[in-house]
Structure formats: structure tokens, C-alpha cells
Design an enzyme around this catalytic site. Sequence first.
Site, short mmCIF file in Angstrom:
data_model
loop_
_atom_site.label_atom_id
_atom_site.label_comp_id
_atom_site.label_asym_id
_atom_site.label_seq_id
_atom_site.Cartn_x
_atom_site.Cartn_y
_atom_site.Cartn_z
N LEU A 132 0.80 -1.23 0.00
CA LEU A 132 0.00 0.00 0.00
C LEU A 132 0.83 1.28 0.00
O LEU A 132 0.30 2.37 0.18
CB LEU A 132 -0.96 -0.01 1.19
CG LEU A 132 -1.94 -1.19 1.20
CD1 LEU A 132 -2.77 -1.20 2.46
CD2 LEU A 132 -2.82 -1.19 -0.04
N CYS A 133 2.13 1.16 -0.23
CA CYS A 133 3.00 2.34 -0.28
C CYS A 133 2.90 3.03 -1.64
O CYS A 133 2.81 2.38 -2.67
CB CYS A 133 4.45 1.95 -0.01
SG CYS A 133 4.80 1.63 1.72
N HIS A 134 2.96 4.36 -1.59
CA HIS A 134 2.97 5.15 -2.81
C HIS A 134 4.37 5.17 -3.43
O HIS A 134 5.36 5.07 -2.71
CB HIS A 134 2.56 6.60 -2.50
CG HIS A 134 1.14 6.74 -2.09
ND1 HIS A 134 0.73 6.57 -0.79
CD2 HIS A 134 0.03 7.02 -2.81
CE1 HIS A 134 -0.58 6.75 -0.72
NE2 HIS A 134 -1.03 7.02 -1.93
N MET A 167 9.02 4.69 5.21
CA MET A 167 9.13 3.30 4.77
C MET A 167 10.37 3.10 3.90
O MET A 167 11.01 2.05 3.96
CB MET A 167 7.87 2.85 4.04
CG MET A 167 6.62 2.85 4.92
SD MET A 167 6.83 1.99 6.50
CE MET A 167 7.23 0.35 5.96
N GLU A 168 10.71 4.11 3.12
CA GLU A 168 11.91 4.01 2.30
C GLU A 168 13.17 3.95 3.18
O GLU A 168 14.08 3.16 2.91
CB GLU A 168 11.97 5.20 1.33
CG GLU A 168 10.99 5.12 0.19
CD GLU A 168 9.52 5.36 0.57
OE1 GLU A 168 8.65 5.09 -0.27
OE2 GLU A 168 9.23 5.80 1.70
N ASP A 196 24.13 -11.68 4.34
CA ASP A 196 24.38 -12.57 3.20
C ASP A 196 25.86 -12.65 2.86
O ASP A 196 26.39 -13.74 2.61
CB ASP A 196 23.58 -12.10 1.99
CG ASP A 196 23.84 -12.97 0.77
OD1 ASP A 196 23.65 -14.20 0.88
OD2 ASP A 196 24.26 -12.43 -0.28
#
Length: 165
Positions: free
Chosen positions: A75-77, A113-114, A128
Site C-alpha cells: 500500500l505504499c505510494h 518506509m523508504e 548474506d
Amino acid sequence: MKRLTHIDRHGQARMVDISEKDETRREAVAGGTVTMQPETLRMIQKGRVPKGDVLAAARLAGVMAAKRVPDLIPLCHSLLLSSAEVEFTPVEEAGRLDIESRIKVTGRTGAEMEALTAVAMAALTIYDMCKAVDKEMVIGSIRLIAKTGGKSGVYRRPGENGVEG
């Protein structure tokens, strides 16, 4: 308690309509850690990890992830990022690598969020690249440190540095 903006009046998930919001300069800073054996941290710092330059790969992974957030979080733009930075601070006595991301954008929605995704992907890349020498690494403390811009204004996590308001 505030209502959840990603839920409509019927309880269904929805993307928030930001079309009426003003564009403002926004910045978000997030942080996280990777705790490891002291020798693993020394190998990273000296460039002796068999897979290559851990910090260069993790920095690129973080920046690339910040640019792809709408593909990862439903739901992120989509945002046109002005700047995406990922930095690392070794804390030798704790066997820890601190990660900080800083995202800048001019837009109608924030870049939290970014910033968080950049930290998470950088941490996963470190894991990793180093798992062959240290399987006991722990990724943790991924958090929003600060944000500016938008209707909600300035936020700074107590006890941490962040963005200038």
C-alpha cells in the site's frame, strides 16, 4: 487512538488518497544494527570478507531497496526520491555495525518506509555476504529515528540524533 488510514470504512485495506495533500520537503532517518563476532567486524573493516566489499554492496542494496518500496510493501505510494544515503558505523567493543539511512523527497507522503527498508536491506546484505564466516549474526533495532515534513511535522525518537526540523 488515531484511526488507521489504510483501512476503509468497511474494514478493507486501501491505499490512502494523497491527491489533496500539499507537496512538502520531507526527510526520514532510520537506523538498525548487525551484531557479529568481533573478528567478522574486523574482516569487514579490512576488506577481507571472501565475497568482496561488504559495505559497498550493502550501501547499494539499501539505496536500491529505498527506490523499490512500492514493489515490496503493497500500500505504499511511489516516491521520486531526491536523495538516498546509507552509512555504517562500526562499534568495535560491541561487535556491532550500526546502519543509518537518510531519505529526502519533495512529495505528498513521507519517506519513512523508504528509510526503514533501506536499513533492512543493507542489514540483510551484510548478513548474506558474511554468513560463511559468521552464522550467528543478529539483525536488530530497525527503527525510525526522525522525520520532518508533512502534516504531522517533526518527529525525533527520544535519545537519538536525527534530521534538522
